[in-house]
Write a protein that holds these residues in place. Structure first.
Motif: not given
Length: 447
Positions: A432-435, A396-399, A403-404
Motif C-alpha cells: 500500500q505504499g509509504v507516506t 510501492g510495496k510498502g513495509f 519492524q523496520h
C-alpha cells in the motif's frame, strides 16, 4: 531544617496553641464556678440568718452567761466558703466561725488563688444588724471565704491540664511517627535520584501505599525508562553516525583513489609526453586528453561536493535547489513518475532547517529508488503559518514501520528533525505504499 522536623514543629506549635487555649478556658471556667458557688452560699446564708434573726430574741441571761459567744459561731466551723463574724457596738470582734487551729497552708498555687479571688471582687461582705429588745447590740458580718472551693477547683483544673498535657505529648509523638512513616519514601526517592545522577539508569522506585507517592513512583519509573531508552537510542545513533561517517570516508577514499587517482595518473602520462616529444601533433593529442580528463575530474569533484553539501542551497536558493534535486533524480530514474508541489516562499526558514528538509527529501527519493518498486511518487512542501509541512508518498510495496524503524535511514531522518524541533510520522502497510509526514517549525517557533 528538613521537611519532617518542619512539619513536626508546625504540629507542635498548633498543639501548643490549643493547649494554651484549653488552659485559659479551664481557668476561666474555674473562676466562674468558684464565684457562682460562693455567691450561692452567701445568698443562702444571708436568707437563713435573716430568717433566724427575725424571730430570735436574746435574753439578758444569754448575754451574761455567754458574753464571748452569744451566737455560738464556733459550732459553724464546718460551713464552707463563708466567714461569719459577730461584731459589738464598738466594732470589736466578739466571735467567729473561723477555726483558730487551722493552718494557713493553701493547697493551690498563689497565681491560681489570685485568679480565683479576682472573680469575687464584686461580692462585698453582707452586714446584718442584731437587736435585743429593740436595742442594737452589734452586727453579723458574712464574708466570702472560697479557699475550699478554690482548692477543689484547682484539683479539677490540675487534672484537666494534666490530661491536656498528656494529650499534647501523645499527639506529638503520634504525629512524629506518622510523619516519619509518611515521608519515608522521600529517602528512597532521593536514593533513586542519586542512582540516576551517577548513571545507574536501572534504578526504579517501588509503588508506595500513599496515592500521591504512588503517582510519583509511576512518573519516576516512566521517566527513568524513557531516559534509559533515550540514552540507548543516542548511543545507537552515535554508533550509526560513526559507521556512516566511516562509510562515507571510505567511499570518498575509494573515489579519490579509483577515479581521481587514475585521472591524475593519465594527466601525468600525457604531461610527460608533451614534455619529452618534439612532435606537435602528439603534443596536441596529449593536451586534448588532459583537457578531457580534467573535465571528468571536475564532474567527479562536483558530485562529491554535492554529497558533502548541496551547493544549490547557497547558489540557487531553497526552492530552486529542491527542484534541481528532484529533476536530477527524475533524470536518473525515468521509470518512476514524480510529481512535486512547492507552495510558499520559505524565507523565514533557517539554514539548518533548509538543509534538513533537503536531506529528508533526498533520503526519501533514495529509498523509493532502492526499495519501493514504485511507479509513482509525490512530494508536497507547504509553508503554513507557523511551520513547514512536507509529505512524501509513493505507491510501492510498502513495509511494516514497527519492524523496520532502524532501516531505510528512518532513524537518521528522525534524528535530523529532532535537531530542528521537527516531527516525523510514517504510515505504511504491505503493498500500500509509504507516506512520510514531516513538520518543521519556523524560526522562533521551536524555542
Amino acid at each position: 531544617m528538613n521537611l519532617r522536623y518542619r512539619l513536626n514543629l508546625i504540629v507542635t506549635a498548633v498543639l501548643l496553641i490549643i493547649l494554651v487555649i484549653g488552659a485559659v478556658k479551664a481557668i476561666h471556667s474555674a473562676r466562674e464556678d468558684v464565684r457562682a458557688e460562693v455567691a450561692s452560699t452567701m445568698d443562702f446564708a444571708l436568707h437563713m440568718l435573716n430568717a433566724e434573726l427575725s424571730h430570735f430574741k436574746f435574753k439578758d441571761k444569754v448575754l451574761k452567761e455567754q458574753p464571748e459567744s452569744p451566737f455560738m459561731l464556733n459550732k459553724l466551723t464546718g460551713v464552707r466558703h463563708l466567714r461569719i463574724e459577730f461584731y459589738g457596738m464598738h466594732n470589736q470582734l466578739i466571735e467567729s466561725n473561723e477555726d483558730e487551729t487551722s493552718n494557713d497552708h493553701k493547697p493551690y498555687p498563689d497565681w491560681f488563688g489570685r485568679e480565683m479571688y479576682s472573680a469575687l471582687d464584686d461580692l462585698k461582705p453582707e452586714r446584718l444588724p442584731v437587736y435585743v429588745n429593740s436595742q442594737k447590740i452589734g452586727e453579723l458580718v458574712i464574708k466570702p471565704k472560697p479557699d475550699n472551693e478554690i482548692a477543689e477547683a484547682w484539683d479539677e483544673t490540675k487534672t484537666l491540664l494534666t490530661m491536656i498535657s498528656l494529650f499534647f505529648v501523645f499527639v506529638n509523638i503520634l504525629v512524629y511517627l506518622v510523619v516519619a512513616r509518611a515521608l519515608k519514601p522521600i529517602d528512597q526517592i532521593i536514593s533513586a535520584l542519586t542512582d540516576i545522577e551517577t548513571g545507574n539508569l536501572d534504578s526504579r522506585l517501588p509503588i508506595f501505599e500513599l496515592p500521591e507517592m504512588a503517582s510519583i513512583s509511576h512518573k519516576f519509573n516512566m521517566m527513568a525508562s524513557t531516559l534509559q531508552s533515550s540514552i540507548r537510542n543516542n548511543h545507537r545513533l552515535t554508533q550509526q553516525i560513526i559507521r556512516l561517517q566511516e562509510a562515507e570516508r571510505k567511499s570518498l577514499a575509494h573515489e579519490l583513489h579509483d577515479e581521481i587517482g587514475q585521472h591524475l595518473t593519465a594527466i601525468h602520462v600525457d604531461a610527460s609526453v608533451i614534455k619529452s616529444t618534439n612532435d606537435l601533433e602528439a603534443a596536441k593529442k596529449s593536451a586534448s586528453a588532459i583537457d578531457e580528463v580534467v573535465g571528468l575530474m571536475m564532474d567527479i569533484l562536483r558530485t562529491m561536493l554535492q554529497r558533502l553539501r548541496p551547493g544549490g542551497l547557497d547558489e540557487l536558493g531553497f526552492i530552486a535547489a529542491m527542484q534541481e534535486l528532484v529533476d536530477s533524480w527524475r533524470e536518473r530514474h525515468p521509470n518512476i513518475e514524480v510529481e512535486y508541489q512547492f507552495d510558499g516562499e520559505f524565507s523565514s526558514l533557517e539554514e539548518n532547517a533548509q538543509l534538513t528538509l533537503y536531506r529528508v527529501i533526498q533520503e526519501c527519493l533514495t529509498n523509493i529508488s532502492r526499495h519501493s518498486k514504485a511507479k509513482q511518487a509525490w512530494i508536497i512542501l507547504k509553508e503554513e503559518k507557523r511551520a513547514i509541512h512536507l509529505t512524501v508518498s509513493d505507491n510501492g510495496k510498502g513495509f511494516e514501520p514497527s519492524q523496520h524503524t532502524q532501516r531505510f535511514g528512518l532513524a537518521g531522518m528522525k534524528e535530523r528533525l529532532d535537531s530542528v524541533g521537527g516531527t516525523f510520522d510514517i504510515t505504511s502497510n504491505l503493498n500500500q505504499g509509504v507516506t512520510i509526514d514531516v513538520t518543521v517549525p519556523k524560526q522562533g517557533d521551536n524555542a
